[in-house]
Design a protein around this motif. Structure first.
Motif, PDB file in Angstrom:
ATOM      1  N   ILE A   1      -9.520  67.785  44.389  1.00  0.00           N
ATOM      2  CA  ILE A   1      -9.532  66.527  45.136  1.00  0.00           C
ATOM      3  C   ILE A   1      -8.126  66.173  45.596  1.00  0.00           C
ATOM      4  N   MET A   2      -7.144  66.399  44.730  1.00  0.00           N
ATOM      5  CA  MET A   2      -5.755  66.125  45.103  1.00  0.00           C
ATOM      6  C   MET A   2      -5.353  66.937  46.326  1.00  0.00           C
ATOM      7  N   LEU A   3      -5.781  68.196  46.372  1.00  0.00           N
ATOM      8  CA  LEU A   3      -5.436  69.051  47.506  1.00  0.00           C
ATOM      9  C   LEU A   3      -6.071  68.550  48.795  1.00  0.00           C
ATOM     10  N   TYR A   4      -7.303  68.044  48.702  1.00  0.00           N
ATOM     11  CA  TYR A   4      -7.950  67.487  49.892  1.00  0.00           C
ATOM     12  C   TYR A   4      -7.195  66.243  50.363  1.00  0.00           C
ATOM     13  N   VAL A   5      -6.756  65.423  49.403  1.00  0.00           N
ATOM     14  CA  VAL A   5      -5.965  64.242  49.758  1.00  0.00           C
ATOM     15  C   VAL A   5      -4.672  64.666  50.447  1.00  0.00           C
ATOM     16  N   VAL A   6      -4.044  65.716  49.952  1.00  0.00           N
ATOM     17  CA  VAL A   6      -2.809  66.222  50.560  1.00  0.00           C
ATOM     18  C   VAL A   6      -3.078  66.683  51.995  1.00  0.00           C
ATOM     19  N   PHE A   7      -4.195  67.379  52.212  1.00  0.00           N
ATOM     20  CA  PHE A   7      -4.546  67.803  53.572  1.00  0.00           C
ATOM     21  C   PHE A   7      -4.766  66.593  54.478  1.00  0.00           C
ATOM     22  N   THR A   8      -5.331  65.526  53.914  1.00  0.00           N
ATOM     23  CA  THR A   8      -5.547  64.307  54.692  1.00  0.00           C
ATOM     24  C   THR A   8      -4.208  63.687  55.080  1.00  0.00           C
ATOM     25  N   PHE A   9      -3.267  63.688  54.152  1.00  0.00           N
ATOM     26  CA  PHE A   9      -1.918  63.223  54.485  1.00  0.00           C
ATOM     27  C   PHE A   9      -1.283  64.127  55.538  1.00  0.00           C
ATOM     28  N   GLY A  10      -1.609  65.419  55.487  1.00  0.00           N
ATOM     29  CA  GLY A  10      -1.098  66.328  56.495  1.00  0.00           C
ATOM     30  C   GLY A  10      -1.558  65.939  57.887  1.00  0.00           C
ATOM     31  N   GLU A  11      -2.820  65.532  58.008  1.00  0.00           N
ATOM     32  CA  GLU A  11      -3.337  65.068  59.293  1.00  0.00           C
ATOM     33  C   GLU A  11      -2.624  63.787  59.719  1.00  0.00           C
ATOM     34  N   MET A  12      -2.288  62.928  58.757  1.00  0.00           N
ATOM     35  CA  MET A  12      -1.553  61.703  59.071  1.00  0.00           C
ATOM     36  C   MET A  12      -0.161  62.030  59.605  1.00  0.00           C
ATOM     37  N   ILE A  13       0.491  63.014  59.002  1.00  0.00           N
ATOM     38  CA  ILE A  13       1.816  63.431  59.463  1.00  0.00           C
ATOM     39  C   ILE A  13       1.742  63.957  60.897  1.00  0.00           C
ATOM     40  N   ILE A  14       0.691  64.730  61.187  1.00  0.00           N
ATOM     41  CA  ILE A  14       0.508  65.243  62.548  1.00  0.00           C
ATOM     42  C   ILE A  14       0.290  64.089  63.526  1.00  0.00           C
ATOM     43  N   ALA A  15      -0.504  63.089  63.098  1.00  0.00           N
ATOM     44  CA  ALA A  15      -0.850  61.967  63.979  1.00  0.00           C
ATOM     45  C   ALA A  15       0.380  61.148  64.369  1.00  0.00           C
ATOM     46  N   ILE A  16       1.310  60.953  63.426  1.00  0.00           N
ATOM     47  CA  ILE A  16       2.470  60.109  63.752  1.00  0.00           C
ATOM     48  C   ILE A  16       3.490  60.859  64.616  1.00  0.00           C
ATOM     49  N   ALA A  17       3.202  62.126  64.944  1.00  0.00           N
ATOM     50  CA  ALA A  17       4.083  62.845  65.869  1.00  0.00           C
ATOM     51  C   ALA A  17       4.152  62.137  67.217  1.00  0.00           C
ATOM     52  N   SER A  18       3.103  61.352  67.536  1.00  0.00           N
ATOM     53  CA  SER A  18       3.105  60.616  68.805  1.00  0.00           C
ATOM     54  C   SER A  18       4.238  59.589  68.854  1.00  0.00           C
ATOM     55  N   TYR A  19       4.746  59.158  67.694  1.00  0.00           N
ATOM     56  CA  TYR A  19       5.863  58.209  67.650  1.00  0.00           C
ATOM     57  C   TYR A  19       7.161  58.865  68.104  1.00  0.00           C
TER      58      TYR A  19
END
Length: 382
Positions: free
Chosen positions: A202-220
């Protein structure tokens, strides 16, 4: 009575499980694209409902697979074949998650049905390996029945959408799965689950979710370099860092990974932790979109952040006995959350201030959790 999932050594997270998780990174991104269609200053209602349903459905698919692997996975050829079949089917779900999703409703649901049946068949096959083991047989039959019943509800949704244009059976299937597994777990003996393996997955899935968040803020980080641009880039990045560090403290220092538990509650809590992390990702993207009204996107961010922490604090049930927080801790956190919401609404017109205050809030919560964990570590050493 406590029964160990296996009398063997602790189950390790296998490479196949990590590869399987990568397909969900793609699906998370596809789900978030549903929120980029606005109407009257916010997301189109039909798109928002599709987003909620698709996000919960995908997280649930992941949890069903992870739960089976934890209980009965042997890193065998059969496990590989069934997981690769699910990965292949998930591509069809991802392709169906789009602006004109109505035209892909049947494709999405057929793939969803086949995935549920796939996991259900694995349970049925597993029956022969546990003859005479009443506890395992009862658990296997219940999970197979839940999966097949949910698949039937999802199948009814195809007919419902064709005849009525509604998708109530889709949502009913998701809710049925969540509620049925939760009720079923109450009569399950603790220790069937390898909680160390489950919590790590579950922790690894949460980490992957944070990875998507990091990708998303690239628009900034787009546009000309200026003080204002760098400021918002830094603040958005710090918000992600603060949220991640809070989860890290709870997972590394508070959760008792050797606990004897059926693990269902921990899974259910994380369904919503991941869901609200996805919402925060979308909310951070909204902050740069002028076509979305300020108040609704601010409320979306506030509610998502607060609910992420509410769900995170619920995992304390699975912490070490010495790490259990008292009532005053929760009162302080509740007051902080209400204060955060109030101040954010008051300063909503000042974008530089509200993004900075969000950073202050997430790092304040991290600071409290970190201090709490250090105090407990010191107490344990004494």
């Amino acid at each position: 009575m406590i029964i160990r999932a296996a009398e063997n050594k602790e189950k390790k997270v296998e490479y196949i499980e990590l590869i399987y998780d990568l397909i969900f990174v793609y699906i998370i991104g596809r789900n978030n694209t549903l929120l980029h269609h606005t109407e009257n200053g916010f997301v189109e209602p039909s798109m928002f409902m599709a987003y909620i349903m698709c996000t919960l459905a995908i997280i649930q698919i992941w949890t069903f697979t992870t739960y089976y692997i934890n209980l009965y996975g042997r890193n065998s050829a059969r496990d590989y074949i069934f997981m690769f079949i699910n990965m292949f089917l998930l591509y069809f779900i991802g392709e169906s998650t789009r602006e004109d999703w109505q035209g892909y409703h049947t494709q999405y649901h057929i793939a969803w049905i086949l995935i549920l049946v796939n996991v259900g068949i694995q349970y049925i096959i597993e029956l022969k390996n546990h003859r005479g083991e009443e506890v395992h047989l009862r658990r296997i039959k219940r999970m197979a029945l839940i999966l097949l019943c949910e698949a039937a509800l999802v199948a009814l949704s195809i007919i419902e959408y064709d005849k009525l244009g509604t998708t109530y059976f889709s949502l009913a299937g998701i809710l049925f799965g969540i509620i049925s597994v939760s009720i079923s777990s109450r009569s399950t003996c603790s220790g069937l689950i390898d909680f160390a393996h489950l919590s790590e997955r579950i922790m690894l899935y949460v980490v992957f979710t944070f990875g998507e968040m990091i990708i998303a803020i690239a628009s900034y980080f787009t546009g000309k370099v200026s003080f204002n641009n760098i400021y918002f880039c830094l603040m958005a990045f710090l918000i992600v860092v603060g949220l991640f560090l809070s989860y890290g403290v709870v997972y590394d220092h508070l959760i008792d990974r050797e606990m004897n538990t059926h693990g269902i509650g921990y899974i259910l809590i994380h369904i919503f932790i991941i869901f609200f992390l996805n919402n925060i990702t979308a909310a951070l993207e909204f902050m740069r979109e002028e076509e979305i009204e300020l108040l609704p996107k601010m409320l979306f961010l506030i509610i998502s952040v607060i609910m992420y922490y509410v769900c995170l604090f619920l995992t304390v049930k699975y912490s070490k006995m010495s790490c259990r927080a008292n009532g005053s801790f929760y009162l302080i956190m509740a007051a902080a959350g209400l204060g955060f919401a109030g101040i954010m609404l008051l300063i909503r017109e000042q974008m530089q201030l509200n993004i900075a205050f969000t950073v202050i809030f997430v790092f304040a919560v991290f600071g409290v959790l970190y201090g709490f964990s250090k105090k407990l570590d010191k107490k344990a050493q004494e």
